[in-house]
Write an enzyme that holds these catalytic residues in place. Structure first.
Site, PDB file in Angstrom:
ATOM      1  N   CYS A  39       3.279  41.715   3.088  1.00 31.44           N
ATOM      2  CA  CYS A  39       3.338  42.454   4.345  1.00 31.44           C
ATOM      3  C   CYS A  39       1.924  42.758   4.814  1.00 31.44           C
ATOM      4  O   CYS A  39       1.088  43.199   4.014  1.00 31.44           O
ATOM      5  CB  CYS A  39       4.126  43.747   4.136  1.00 31.44           C
ATOM      6  SG  CYS A  39       4.314  44.741   5.625  1.00 31.44           S
ATOM      7  N   HIS A  61      12.822  40.786   7.415  1.00 36.44           N
ATOM      8  CA  HIS A  61      11.680  41.616   7.022  1.00 36.44           C
ATOM      9  C   HIS A  61      11.159  42.396   8.232  1.00 36.44           C
ATOM     10  O   HIS A  61      10.915  43.605   8.140  1.00 36.44           O
ATOM     11  CB  HIS A  61      10.589  40.706   6.440  1.00 36.44           C
ATOM     12  CG  HIS A  61       9.324  41.397   6.060  1.00 36.44           C
ATOM     13  ND1 HIS A  61       8.911  41.518   4.757  1.00 36.44           N
ATOM     14  CD2 HIS A  61       8.360  41.991   6.808  1.00 36.44           C
ATOM     15  CE1 HIS A  61       7.749  42.164   4.723  1.00 36.44           C
ATOM     16  NE2 HIS A  61       7.397  42.454   5.968  1.00 36.44           N
ATOM     17  N   GLU A  62      11.012  41.707   9.360  1.00 34.31           N
ATOM     18  CA  GLU A  62      10.483  42.368  10.559  1.00 34.31           C
ATOM     19  C   GLU A  62      11.483  43.364  11.139  1.00 34.31           C
ATOM     20  O   GLU A  62      11.095  44.447  11.587  1.00 34.31           O
ATOM     21  CB  GLU A  62      10.048  41.335  11.605  1.00 34.31           C
ATOM     22  CG  GLU A  62       8.968  40.367  11.143  1.00 34.31           C
ATOM     23  CD  GLU A  62       7.760  41.021  10.483  1.00 34.31           C
ATOM     24  OE1 GLU A  62       7.389  42.162  10.852  1.00 34.31           O
ATOM     25  OE2 GLU A  62       7.180  40.394   9.577  1.00 34.31           O
ATOM     26  N   HIS A 104      11.277  46.632   9.471  1.00 35.32           N
ATOM     27  CA  HIS A 104      10.212  47.498   9.998  1.00 35.32           C
ATOM     28  C   HIS A 104      10.718  48.349  11.164  1.00 35.32           C
ATOM     29  O   HIS A 104      10.342  49.515  11.291  1.00 35.32           O
ATOM     30  CB  HIS A 104       9.015  46.669  10.486  1.00 35.32           C
ATOM     31  CG  HIS A 104       8.069  46.260   9.412  1.00 35.32           C
ATOM     32  ND1 HIS A 104       7.323  47.158   8.683  1.00 35.32           N
ATOM     33  CD2 HIS A 104       7.722  45.029   8.950  1.00 35.32           C
ATOM     34  CE1 HIS A 104       6.564  46.501   7.816  1.00 35.32           C
ATOM     35  NE2 HIS A 104       6.793  45.204   7.948  1.00 35.32           N
TER      36      HIS A 104
END
Length: 169
Positions: free
Chosen positions: A91, A133-134, A137
């Site tokens: 990351c 993954h994004e 966030h």
């Protein structure tokens, strides 16, 4: 074009749930360009708005080797998942830390593109991992949150040690 500052762990902004983007604007279009520029420069394959201190539901990804397949998604959501894959993730907000994470290998994603149109597409393997993954966030979640307690603690300790060493050099 401006390179944006990437927010580093443990910044509290990385733990906030982001607000939906109501509509595409010229400001957002510029932000998308700056996010791609920042991501490519880092270098990375994905970047979420909270990583550049913008608390909106916006991600950019490009997993291509030649960096010519950019995808920008506003208000992305995962509609369906299937399969399972383990991928070593890192990351830009936790530089130098990598760990294997289990995620669905195939996803159906819906969001708004930079033209303001709703799009829906399938993503597999690395692209699926990157998008998940994004999106994490945008929900205040980091890849280290998917690790066991011990692995997470070790990763955080390693990161803090590396940051301290950089600060002292």
């Amino acid at each position: 074009m401006d390179k944006l500052d990437i927010v580093l762990y443990p910044d509290e902004g990385l733990r906030e749930v982001c607000k939906p983007v109501p509509e595409m604007t010229d400001e957002l279009d510029k932000l998308i360009d700056e996010m791609f520029y920042t991501m490519y420069d880092a270098p990375g394959i994905g970047l979420a708005a909270p990583q550049v201190a913008v608390q909106q539901r916006l991600i950019v990804v490009d997993i291509s080797e030649t960096k010519d397949e950019p995808i920008a998604l506003l208000n992305p959501e995962i509609i369906k998942t299937a399969g399972k894959i383990t991928w070593e993730e890192g990351c830009l907000s936790i530089p130098g830390i990598y760990a294997k994470v289990d995620r669905p290998s195939d996803i159906l994603v819906r969001g708004m593109d930079r033209d303001g149109k709703t799009i829906e597409f399938e993503a597999n393997e690395l692209l699926a991992v990157c998008i998940q993954h994004e999106i994490d966030h945008l929900n205040g979640k980091l890849f280290i949150d998917h690790l066991s307690g011990l692995k997470r603690t070790r990763a955080i300790q390693k990161f803090k040690k590396e940051m301290a060493e950089q600060a002292n050099s």
